[in-house]
Design a protein around this motif. Sequence first.
Motif, PDB file in Angstrom:
ATOM      1  N   VAL A   4       0.962  -1.039  -0.150  1.00  0.00           N
ATOM      2  CA  VAL A   4      -0.027  -0.089  -0.435  1.00  0.00           C
ATOM      3  C   VAL A   4       0.729   1.321   0.092  1.00  0.00           C
ATOM      4  N   GLU A   5       0.730   1.827  -1.117  1.00  0.00           N
ATOM      5  CA  GLU A   5       1.673   3.325  -1.206  1.00  0.00           C
ATOM      6  C   GLU A   5       0.879   4.336  -0.750  1.00  0.00           C
ATOM      7  N   SER A   6       1.447   5.226  -0.170  1.00  0.00           N
ATOM      8  CA  SER A   6       0.969   6.672   0.205  1.00  0.00           C
ATOM      9  C   SER A   6       2.109   7.755   0.091  1.00  0.00           C
ATOM     10  N   GLY A   7       1.376   8.926   0.385  1.00  0.00           N
ATOM     11  CA  GLY A   7       2.338  10.110   0.302  1.00  0.00           C
ATOM     12  C   GLY A   7       2.411  10.812  -1.102  1.00  0.00           C
ATOM     13  N   GLY A   8       1.886  10.419  -2.124  1.00  0.00           N
ATOM     14  CA  GLY A   8       1.702  11.265  -3.630  1.00  0.00           C
ATOM     15  C   GLY A   8       0.904  12.305  -3.336  1.00  0.00           C
ATOM     16  N   GLY A   9       0.827  13.222  -4.488  1.00  0.00           N
ATOM     17  CA  GLY A   9       0.213  14.529  -4.322  1.00  0.00           C
ATOM     18  C   GLY A   9       0.870  15.501  -5.386  1.00  0.00           C
ATOM     19  N   LEU A  10       0.368  16.680  -5.205  1.00  0.00           N
ATOM     20  CA  LEU A  10       0.709  17.818  -6.178  1.00  0.00           C
ATOM     21  C   LEU A  10       1.709  18.701  -5.423  1.00  0.00           C
ATOM     22  N   VAL A  11       2.822  18.928  -6.202  1.00  0.00           N
ATOM     23  CA  VAL A  11       3.964  19.526  -5.605  1.00  0.00           C
ATOM     24  C   VAL A  11       4.570  20.636  -6.663  1.00  0.00           C
ATOM     25  N   GLN A  12       5.114  21.514  -6.363  1.00  0.00           N
ATOM     26  CA  GLN A  12       5.537  22.767  -7.134  1.00  0.00           C
ATOM     27  C   GLN A  12       7.034  22.148  -7.888  1.00  0.00           C
ATOM     28  N   PRO A  13       7.456  22.597  -8.859  1.00  0.00           N
ATOM     29  CA  PRO A  13       8.755  22.172  -9.445  1.00  0.00           C
ATOM     30  C   PRO A  13       9.853  22.757  -8.342  1.00  0.00           C
ATOM     31  N   GLY A  14      10.790  21.824  -7.796  1.00  0.00           N
ATOM     32  CA  GLY A  14      11.849  22.107  -7.051  1.00  0.00           C
ATOM     33  C   GLY A  14      11.384  21.429  -5.553  1.00  0.00           C
ATOM     34  N   GLY A  15      10.238  21.137  -5.383  1.00  0.00           N
ATOM     35  CA  GLY A  15       9.761  20.882  -4.067  1.00  0.00           C
ATOM     36  C   GLY A  15      10.273  19.280  -3.859  1.00  0.00           C
ATOM     37  N   SER A  16       9.474  18.845  -2.679  1.00  0.00           N
ATOM     38  CA  SER A  16      10.006  17.210  -2.316  1.00  0.00           C
ATOM     39  C   SER A  16       8.659  16.634  -1.796  1.00  0.00           C
ATOM     40  N   LEU A  17       8.838  15.390  -1.836  1.00  0.00           N
ATOM     41  CA  LEU A  17       7.702  14.595  -1.420  1.00  0.00           C
ATOM     42  C   LEU A  17       8.353  13.025  -0.848  1.00  0.00           C
ATOM     43  N   ARG A  18       7.648  12.385   0.054  1.00  0.00           N
ATOM     44  CA  ARG A  18       8.242  11.201   0.370  1.00  0.00           C
ATOM     45  C   ARG A  18       7.087  10.320   0.350  1.00  0.00           C
ATOM     46  N   LEU A  19       7.436   9.251  -0.535  1.00  0.00           N
ATOM     47  CA  LEU A  19       6.472   8.088  -0.640  1.00  0.00           C
ATOM     48  C   LEU A  19       6.715   7.072   0.296  1.00  0.00           C
ATOM     49  N   SER A  20       5.844   6.469   0.686  1.00  0.00           N
ATOM     50  CA  SER A  20       6.022   5.184   1.587  1.00  0.00           C
ATOM     51  C   SER A  20       5.109   3.938   1.065  1.00  0.00           C
ATOM     52  N   CYS A  21       5.772   2.926   1.346  1.00  0.00           N
ATOM     53  CA  CYS A  21       4.725   1.685   0.869  1.00  0.00           C
ATOM     54  C   CYS A  21       4.980   0.720   2.082  1.00  0.00           C
ATOM     55  N   ALA A  22       3.606   0.206   2.693  1.00  0.00           N
ATOM     56  CA  ALA A  22       3.585  -0.483   3.603  1.00  0.00           C
ATOM     57  C   ALA A  22       3.409  -1.935   3.295  1.00  0.00           C
ATOM     58  N   ALA A  23       4.013  -3.008   3.560  1.00  0.00           N
ATOM     59  CA  ALA A  23       3.971  -4.369   2.889  1.00  0.00           C
ATOM     60  C   ALA A  23       3.425  -5.128   4.115  1.00  0.00           C
ATOM     61  N   SER A  24       2.684  -6.330   3.584  1.00  0.00           N
ATOM     62  CA  SER A  24       2.147  -7.245   4.648  1.00  0.00           C
ATOM     63  C   SER A  24       1.652  -8.368   3.749  1.00  0.00           C
ATOM     64  N   GLY A  25       1.945  -9.755   4.503  1.00  0.00           N
ATOM     65  CA  GLY A  25       1.170 -11.017   3.811  1.00  0.00           C
ATOM     66  C   GLY A  25       2.458 -11.520   3.182  1.00  0.00           C
ATOM     67  N   PHE A  26       3.859 -11.216   3.515  1.00  0.00           N
ATOM     68  CA  PHE A  26       4.935 -12.138   2.863  1.00  0.00           C
ATOM     69  C   PHE A  26       6.131 -11.551   3.731  1.00  0.00           C
TER      70      PHE A  26
END
Length: 115
Positions: A4-26
Motif C-alpha cells: 500500500v503506497e502513500s504520500g503522493g500528491g501535487l507539488v511545485q517544481p523544486g519541491g519534495s515528497l516522501r512516498l511510503s509503501c507498507a507491506a504485509s502478507g509475505f
Amino acid sequence: VQLVESGGGLVQPGGSLRLSCAASGFTFSSYVMNWYRQPPGKERELVAVISSAGVTTNYADSVKGRFTISRDNAKSTVNLEMNSLKPEDTAVYYCNARRFEYNYWGQGTQVTVSS
C-alpha cells in the motif's frame, strides 16, 4: 499479500515528497524492493532498487542525486524520498516486491509536479 503506497500528491517544481509503501502478507526482509513509475502515456520504468538487507541501492539516471530509497525491515516499509522534483517526474509511482518468481505490486500513488 498487500503493498500500500502513500504520500503522493501535487507539488511545485523544486519541491519534495516522501512516498511510503507498507507491506504485509509475505516475508518482507527476504525481498528486493523497487519503486517504478509510469508517466502519462508512457511505459512503466524502474526508478530505484534496494536490496533485501538495505545494503545496496540503485537508481535510474534520471533521478540519481535527487531520489533516495530506504527500507525498514522491522516495520515492513520502503520509502522513496524525492527532492528537487521536476515536471517530468509526474507519474503514478508503484511499489514492487520481488524474489525469484514472486513479484508483487501496489496499486500506485499519483505524483504531479506542476506550478
